[in-house]
Design a protein around this motif. Structure first.
Motif, PDB file in Angstrom:
ATOM      1  N   THR A  28       0.835  -1.415  -0.037  1.00  0.00           N
ATOM      2  CA  THR A  28       0.041  -0.075   0.073  1.00  0.00           C
ATOM      3  C   THR A  28       0.924   1.369   0.080  1.00  0.00           C
ATOM      4  N   SER A  29       1.863   1.151   0.733  1.00  0.00           N
ATOM      5  CA  SER A  29       2.807   2.377   0.865  1.00  0.00           C
ATOM      6  C   SER A  29       3.573   2.723  -0.478  1.00  0.00           C
ATOM      7  N   VAL A  30       3.614   1.610  -1.383  1.00  0.00           N
ATOM      8  CA  VAL A  30       4.159   1.978  -2.767  1.00  0.00           C
ATOM      9  C   VAL A  30       3.458   2.501  -3.586  1.00  0.00           C
ATOM     10  N   VAL A  31       1.928   1.863  -3.517  1.00  0.00           N
ATOM     11  CA  VAL A  31       0.961   2.359  -4.490  1.00  0.00           C
ATOM     12  C   VAL A  31       0.645   3.872  -4.075  1.00  0.00           C
ATOM     13  N   SER A  32       0.789   4.202  -2.609  1.00  0.00           N
ATOM     14  CA  SER A  32       0.663   5.679  -2.211  1.00  0.00           C
ATOM     15  C   SER A  32       1.572   6.453  -3.072  1.00  0.00           C
ATOM     16  N   PHE A  33       2.954   6.223  -3.134  1.00  0.00           N
ATOM     17  CA  PHE A  33       3.883   6.847  -3.538  1.00  0.00           C
ATOM     18  C   PHE A  33       3.697   7.046  -5.065  1.00  0.00           C
ATOM     19  N   LEU A  34       3.527   5.843  -5.745  1.00  0.00           N
ATOM     20  CA  LEU A  34       3.397   6.024  -7.070  1.00  0.00           C
ATOM     21  C   LEU A  34       2.220   6.580  -7.779  1.00  0.00           C
ATOM     22  N   SER A  35       0.998   6.968  -6.543  1.00  0.00           N
ATOM     23  CA  SER A  35       0.042   7.666  -7.326  1.00  0.00           C
ATOM     24  C   SER A  35       0.215   9.044  -7.142  1.00  0.00           C
ATOM     25  N   ALA A  36       1.345   9.515  -6.552  1.00  0.00           N
ATOM     26  CA  ALA A  36       1.628  10.988  -6.509  1.00  0.00           C
ATOM     27  C   ALA A  36       2.995  11.440  -7.246  1.00  0.00           C
ATOM     28  N   ALA A  37       4.133  10.861  -6.716  1.00  0.00           N
ATOM     29  CA  ALA A  37       5.410  11.399  -7.102  1.00  0.00           C
ATOM     30  C   ALA A  37       5.635  11.517  -8.882  1.00  0.00           C
ATOM     31  N   PRO A  38       5.394  10.310  -9.213  1.00  0.00           N
ATOM     32  CA  PRO A  38       5.591  10.365 -11.076  1.00  0.00           C
ATOM     33  C   PRO A  38       4.622  11.263 -11.387  1.00  0.00           C
ATOM     34  N   LYS A  39       3.338  11.568 -11.202  1.00  0.00           N
ATOM     35  CA  LYS A  39       2.437  12.384 -11.693  1.00  0.00           C
ATOM     36  C   LYS A  39       3.106  13.901 -11.613  1.00  0.00           C
ATOM     37  N   ILE A  40       3.375  14.029 -10.372  1.00  0.00           N
ATOM     38  CA  ILE A  40       4.072  15.643 -10.405  1.00  0.00           C
ATOM     39  C   ILE A  40       5.152  15.688 -11.177  1.00  0.00           C
ATOM     40  N   ALA A  41       6.220  14.724 -11.409  1.00  0.00           N
ATOM     41  CA  ALA A  41       7.308  14.822 -12.391  1.00  0.00           C
ATOM     42  C   ALA A  41       6.946  15.433 -13.826  1.00  0.00           C
ATOM     43  N   VAL A  42       5.868  14.385 -14.327  1.00  0.00           N
ATOM     44  CA  VAL A  42       5.591  14.277 -15.590  1.00  0.00           C
ATOM     45  C   VAL A  42       4.574  15.526 -15.754  1.00  0.00           C
ATOM     46  N   PHE A  43       3.730  15.956 -14.962  1.00  0.00           N
ATOM     47  CA  PHE A  43       3.194  17.216 -15.091  1.00  0.00           C
ATOM     48  C   PHE A  43       4.003  18.306 -15.022  1.00  0.00           C
ATOM     49  N   GLY A  44       5.137  18.256 -14.478  1.00  0.00           N
ATOM     50  CA  GLY A  44       5.887  19.465 -14.329  1.00  0.00           C
ATOM     51  C   GLY A  44       6.850  19.504 -15.705  1.00  0.00           C
ATOM     52  N   LEU A  45       7.249  18.153 -16.274  1.00  0.00           N
ATOM     53  CA  LEU A  45       7.748  18.121 -17.743  1.00  0.00           C
ATOM     54  C   LEU A  45       6.862  18.702 -18.690  1.00  0.00           C
ATOM     55  N   LEU A  46       5.317  18.370 -18.503  1.00  0.00           N
ATOM     56  CA  LEU A  46       4.343  18.891 -19.616  1.00  0.00           C
ATOM     57  C   LEU A  46       4.250  20.340 -19.552  1.00  0.00           C
ATOM     58  N   TYR A  47       4.362  21.073 -18.389  1.00  0.00           N
ATOM     59  CA  TYR A  47       4.101  22.280 -18.392  1.00  0.00           C
ATOM     60  C   TYR A  47       5.430  23.003 -19.072  1.00  0.00           C
ATOM     61  N   TYR A  48       6.580  22.373 -19.196  1.00  0.00           N
ATOM     62  CA  TYR A  48       7.571  23.052 -19.737  1.00  0.00           C
ATOM     63  C   TYR A  48       7.659  22.862 -21.234  1.00  0.00           C
ATOM     64  N   ILE A  49       7.201  21.604 -21.677  1.00  0.00           N
ATOM     65  CA  ILE A  49       7.142  21.347 -23.191  1.00  0.00           C
ATOM     66  C   ILE A  49       6.072  21.768 -23.930  1.00  0.00           C
ATOM     67  N   MET A  50       4.936  22.270 -23.083  1.00  0.00           N
ATOM     68  CA  MET A  50       3.686  22.501 -23.843  1.00  0.00           C
ATOM     69  C   MET A  50       3.930  23.449 -24.833  1.00  0.00           C
ATOM     70  N   PRO A  51       4.653  24.689 -24.708  1.00  0.00           N
ATOM     71  CA  PRO A  51       4.676  25.754 -25.876  1.00  0.00           C
ATOM     72  C   PRO A  51       5.339  24.964 -26.932  1.00  0.00           C
ATOM     73  N   PHE A  52       6.163  24.079 -26.988  1.00  0.00           N
ATOM     74  CA  PHE A  52       6.768  23.651 -28.127  1.00  0.00           C
ATOM     75  C   PHE A  52       5.791  22.796 -29.060  1.00  0.00           C
ATOM     76  N   PHE A  53       5.154  22.186 -28.412  1.00  0.00           N
ATOM     77  CA  PHE A  53       4.003  21.461 -29.244  1.00  0.00           C
ATOM     78  C   PHE A  53       2.594  21.889 -29.382  1.00  0.00           C
ATOM     79  N   GLN A  54       2.175  22.957 -28.593  1.00  0.00           N
ATOM     80  CA  GLN A  54       0.952  23.413 -28.598  1.00  0.00           C
ATOM     81  C   GLN A  54       0.536  24.157 -29.627  1.00  0.00           C
ATOM     82  N   GLY A  55       1.415  24.677 -30.530  1.00  0.00           N
ATOM     83  CA  GLY A  55       1.246  25.190 -31.634  1.00  0.00           C
ATOM     84  C   GLY A  55       0.196  24.539 -32.924  1.00  0.00           C
TER      85      GLY A  55
END
Length: 488
Positions: A253-280
């Motif tokens: 359960t502790s692993v599931v808890s961590f994986l439900s949060a941390a990787p999402k934060i990282a990917v959304f942080g990356l998406l925020y940075y790259i969106m101007p390069f693909f949003q056109g």
């Protein structure tokens, strides 16, 4: 000698100048190596693993805070492979805070503690994953993006299958690896196509955007879609979610808890940075719209039919992913504060729910919602916390989840002149109402349904209960005073 090769000389100078920007990551690397080497001599010593991991995370956090106050503008480092900026550091700090909150949870997880090799190996995997999360957030190059995703993926596979001694656990772990391998291969092929079409893998500058303008719509669409497939897998977004319910159900359960949060934060942080390069182009927005709607619909509707609490939360997480993805159809400058606040509140609430479920599992052995009948009489504090946390995830005032969803809806309403935004809003409202029905199943069984059984709890640490209460109080506090987090 170096004067004869000015490019090499310039590259070395840039690398040396960039070292000061990655002090937090270097601390994680040293902590990772220290933990591995130290465990060879201090086998199965939990205290050493805990202190080493805790000290490493705190020291890394100190360097990140210092960098936050020192950073003025975005700076490309390591020859354009990474970017250092205030926004990047904030996302890294959020990941770090979530990891620190999860740390005592890992040590309270019976399945991790009872592993024959102890928990120190798991802590080394955690630190390695933290490095991958940081690199992914700061990626300014598609190759670095791929390396970050792979570091996170490999660490995630090991975490999910860390205690896989039963058939269903091994099956879920294998399914996760197979889906992850396919997603990584598709993403890497997409990156190769992008390089072939544009002549660059750098996300900064205008070369990639200009390159896409010079090729056909179909070819650019295929390459961008294949790149986004890998990120969609890490987000557990539909249709890349197939591994999620099984992995959530059988993993610790502790692993599931961590994986439900941390990787999402990282990917959304990356998406925020790259969106101007693909949003056109149209393909990025169309991909986001399709995946967001599908995730919200499937995640929330499938959660209605789940009796296993962890499996229900897994589908709920898919729905929340779709809800957050809505923001990426808006201009970059309009979503940062909203996205950051929602990620923080969602992560805290989700981890607290898993802590409460773990406490119930440790004491009563229950994970089926139908088994929770009348448990409110025995553990009213945990029941009350679950009510508050699930209200927050639904978006009911005065919980922080209400503020988070209100901010998202407000941002979307401001752009309602777009037809796609209108459809996204309609789906978001409907699925938010649907979520109320499956979230209420837990409080309904806890407090309103009767049971003939009178289970006797086993003795276990009260730390999980204390942490759940503290995080629940934080959710309420941020709901009343959201500016406490906004000031960050």
């Amino acid at each position: 000698m170096l004067q004869q090769f000015p490019n090499i000389s310039q590259s070395i100078a840039d690398i040396l100048a960039s070292l000061s920007y990655l002090q937090g990551e270097f601390v994680l690397v040293v902590g990772f190596l220290t933990l591995i080497i130290g465990d060879l001599f201090l086998k199965k010593t939990r205290l050493f693993g805990l202190l080493c991991t805790l000290f490493t995370l705190f020291l890394s956090g100190i360097f990140l805070v210092l960098d936050l106050y020192a950073s003025a503008t975005a700076t490309l480092i390591f020859n354009g492979m990474l970017v250092a900026s205030e926004t990047v550091i904030k996302f890294k700090l959020l990941v770090l805070v979530i990891t620190l909150i999860s740390l005592p949870f890992f040590y309270q997880d019976h399945r991790l503690r009872q592993h024959p090799k102890g928990i120190n190996d798991f802590m080394s995997i955690l630190l390695a994953m933290e490095i991958g999360l940081f690199l992914l957030i700061g990626s300014a190059n598609l190759l670095m993006l791929y390396i970050g995703v792979e570091m996170i993926s490999i660490a995630s596979y090991l975490m999910v299958a860390y205690n896989a001694y039963q058939k269903d656990q091994a099956e879920a772990g294998m399914k996760y690896v197979l889906f992850g391998t396919v997603a990584s291969a598709i993403m890497l092929y997409g990156i190769s196509l992008i390089y072939g079409f544009t002549g660059t893998i750098n996300l900064h500058g205008g070369a990639m955007v200009q390159g896409f303008e010079g090729v056909g719509f179909l070819t650019s669409s295929i390459s961008i879609t294949m790149l986004l497939v890998g990120l969609g897998f890490k987000l557990s977004a539909v249709p890349f979610h197939f591994w999620t319910p099984d992995a959530y159900q059988v993993a610790p359960t502790s692993v599931v808890s961590f994986l439900s949060a941390a990787p999402k934060i990282a990917v959304f942080g990356l998406l925020y940075y790259i969106m101007p390069f693909f949003q056109g182009g149209d393909v990025f927005n169309q991909f986001i719209i399709a995946v967001a709607i599908a995730s919200m619909l499937l995640g929330n509707i499938a959660a209605l039919y789940q009796d296993n609490a962890k499996r229900m939360i897994s589908y709920s997480a898919i729905g929340h992913t779709g809800f957050m993805l809505m923001l990426f159809v808006l201009p970059q400058g309009q979503i940062l504060d909203v996205l950051f606040f929602y990620l923080a509140i969602y992560s805290i609430s989700n981890i607290a729910v898993f802590m409460a479920l773990s406490y119930i599992e440790n004491n009563y052995g229950y994970l089926q919602i139908s088994q929770f009948k009348a448990l409110g009489k025995q553990i009213p504090a945990i029941g009350a916390c679950l009510v508050v946390l699930l209200m927050s995830l639904t978006g009911i005032p005065p919980m922080a989840g209400f503020v988070a969803k209100f901010l998202v809806f407000s941002a979307m309403v401001n752009a309602i002149d777009q037809s796609a935004v209108l459809w996204l809003l309609v789906v978001a409202v409907v699925t938010t109402v649907v979520s109320l029905f499956y979230y209420l199943k837990i409080p309904l069984n806890f407090f309103l349904k009767q049971s003939d059984a009178n289970p006797l709890p086993t003795k276990s640490s009260a730390l999980l209960a204390i942490l759940t209460i503290v995080l629940t109080a934080l959710v309420v506090l941020l709901g009343i005073f959201p500016g406490l987090l906004g000031g960050f």
